[in-house]
Design an enzyme around this catalytic site. Structure first.
Site, PDB file in Angstrom:
ATOM      1  N   ASP A 156      -5.046   3.075  -3.151  1.00  8.92           N
ATOM      2  CA  ASP A 156      -4.378   1.816  -3.506  1.00  8.92           C
ATOM      3  C   ASP A 156      -5.040   0.625  -2.790  1.00  8.92           C
ATOM      4  O   ASP A 156      -6.017   0.797  -2.054  1.00  8.92           O
ATOM      5  CB  ASP A 156      -2.885   1.957  -3.120  1.00  8.92           C
ATOM      6  N   ASP A 211       0.810  -2.941 -12.174  1.00  8.49           N
ATOM      7  CA  ASP A 211       1.576  -1.738 -12.523  1.00  8.49           C
ATOM      8  C   ASP A 211       2.232  -1.817 -13.898  1.00  8.49           C
ATOM      9  O   ASP A 211       2.856  -2.828 -14.246  1.00  8.49           O
ATOM     10  CB  ASP A 211       2.683  -1.498 -11.490  1.00  8.49           C
TER      11      ASP A 211
HETATM   12  C1  GLA Z   1       1.061   0.141  -6.075  1.00 16.20           C
HETATM   13  C2  GLA Z   1       0.373   0.993  -7.144  1.00 16.20           C
HETATM   14  C3  GLA Z   1       1.391   1.914  -7.781  1.00 16.20           C
HETATM   15  C4  GLA Z   1       2.039   2.801  -6.737  1.00 16.20           C
HETATM   16  C5  GLA Z   1       2.658   1.937  -5.654  1.00 16.20           C
HETATM   17  C6  GLA Z   1       3.105   2.760  -4.459  1.00 16.20           C
HETATM   18  O1  GLA Z   1       1.969  -0.742  -6.643  1.00 16.20           O
HETATM   19  O2  GLA Z   1      -0.233   0.178  -8.086  1.00 16.20           O
HETATM   20  O3  GLA Z   1       0.781   2.707  -8.784  1.00 16.20           O
HETATM   21  O4  GLA Z   1       1.085   3.661  -6.194  1.00 16.20           O
HETATM   22  O5  GLA Z   1       1.714   0.980  -5.153  1.00 16.20           O
HETATM   23  O6  GLA Z   1       3.611   1.965  -3.469  1.00 16.20           O
END
Ligand code: GLA
Length: 405
Positions: A156, A211
């Site tokens: 991430d 996301d």
């Molecule tokens: C980010 C990523 C997600 C997930 C969250 C976890 O937002 O893009 O896919 O992994 O972190 O905290």
């Protein structure tokens, strides 16, 4: 005449600009020759995860038929780490949630014939859960993951201020390679640094946007503001067509995990989301609770004909080929010379949608057999176009197979 020369010049210029990106060396770890398939804990459980959940989900992967359909990786997202590293600098699992430790969990997942994935962050701290990030610890973390027999690392991008994405991810990529264990690297920097233009030599897949969320088009108001991202899955979809050229075997655009089966999507919307992700050659990472999957959702996720489109050996990402307002045709060329086609109706009422052969770069008069991939039916042969009625927010998905005239 002048216009023609200008157009040619522009084409040459574009080709020169695009060529380095297209010929960027792929990360040759031999993995992800087709888009990865699996399950990830984040979309349903966020940081409320523990070893029992992961074990029972691995069981459900087998019992529901997901494993037989090709879903392979069980991926533990944020929330698994203890807040601090051990005295020797290694990452440790949260002792309340994962008392048996990650190696034992990975062994269990492997014993079910599946592969094991784990989350970390390329910055100094995970996005959620407060675990330490891998920045400056790439080598020791990669070695730990390899010792635990991890098969897939999701990396991430939180707490990454001041870091250069290409440098940071390249460090993790090299560290994983140095372990000698084949480990898929899934980069998750939300498309901020145009990873499609440089990450083919670094990772097996890279997120192209923020996301995905379980809504149709939420986030529309804020997505063009600084720090804003599209959220609803149709807005994420809209960001993909320009990226088609960057995907291929071993290096995929990742429009994020599936929201199929989540509250907030109707069955028609879940079907549309899944079909369109298959057209995009997207990783198919389910995020619903597999331990209590309704049969309508299982039918979507387990549809072998749709999965075959996603996993097509040619590895060409599909794209939007025709748009008439809110009625769209998406298409993807497949290894056997056929094309997968999705009619997508964004309107609030049912509507007919038509694909004409020239939309697919085929000449009119070419005979093609039409196969309905959602109802598993052959619909006969056509010479110039095919029309179908598509429900609101739904899709019709076809395979058009050229036949001898
Ligand atoms: C980010 C990523 C997600 C997930 C969250 C976890 O937002 O893009 O896919 O992994 O972190 O905290």
């Amino acid at each position: 005449m002048k216009i023609k020369w200008f157009t040619r010049g522009l084409q040459t210029l574009l080709a020169c600009l695009l060529l380095p990106a297209l010929s960027a060396p792929a990360l040759e770890n031999g993995l992800a020759r087709t888009p990865p398939m699996g399950w990830n804990s984040w979309n349903t459980f966020a940081i409320n995860i523990n070893e029992q959940l992961i074990r029972t989900t691995a069981d459900a992967m087998v019992d529901t038929g997901m494993k037989s359909a090709g879903y392979e990786y069980v991926i533990v997202d944020a929330g698994w780490k203890a807040k601090e590293r051990a005295a020797d600098g290694k990452l440790v699992a949260n002792p309340q949630k994962f008392p048996s430790g990650i190696k034992v969990l990975a062994d269990y997942v492997h014993s079910r014939g599946l592969k094991f994935g784990l989350y970390t962050d390329a910055g100094t701290e995970d996005c959620d859960g407060g675990g330490p990030g891998s920045s400056g610890h790439e080598e020791i973390d990669a070695a730990t993951f390899a010792a635990w027999e991890v098969d897939y690392v999701k990396d991430d991008w939180c707490k990454s201020e001041g870091l250069d994405a290409k440098t940071s991810y390249s460090k993790m990529s090299a560290a994983l390679r140095a372990t000698g264990r084949p480990i898929v690297l899934s980069m998750c920097e939300w498309g901020d640094n145009r990873p499609w233009s440089w990450a083919a030599g670094v990772a097996n897949l890279w997120r192209t946007t923020g996301d995905n969320k379980n809504c149709w088009d939420c986030g529309r108001e804020s997505m063009n503001q600084p720090g804003g991202y599209p959220r609803g899955w149709t807005l994420i979809l809209d960001r993909q067509p320009a990226l088609q050229q960057y995907a291929g075997a071993g290096h995929w655009n990742d429009p994020d995990m599936l929201e199929v089966g989540q509250p907030g999507l109707s069955i028609a919307e879940s079907q549309a989301h899944f079909s369109l992700w298959a057209i995009l050659a997207a990783p198919l990472i389910a995020g619903n609770d597999l331990r209590s999957m309704p049969k309508e959702i299982a039918a979507i996720l387990l549809n072998k004909e749709v999965i075959a489109v996603d996993q097509d050996a040619k590895g060409i990402e599909g794209t939007l080929v025709k748009k008439e307002g809110v009625l769209e045709v998406w298409a993807r060329p497949l290894a056997d010379g056929s094309q997968a086609v999705v009619f997508f109706n964004r309107s609030l009422t049912s509507a007919p949608i038509t694909v004409e052969w020239p939309d697919l770069h085929w000449t009119t008069g070419r005979a093609a057999a039409v196969r309905d991939l959602l109802n598993h039916r052959d619909l006969g042969s056509e010479l110039r176009r095919h029309t179908a009625l598509v429900v609101s927010h739904g899709v019709v998905m076809l395979r058009l197979i050229p036949t001898a005239n």
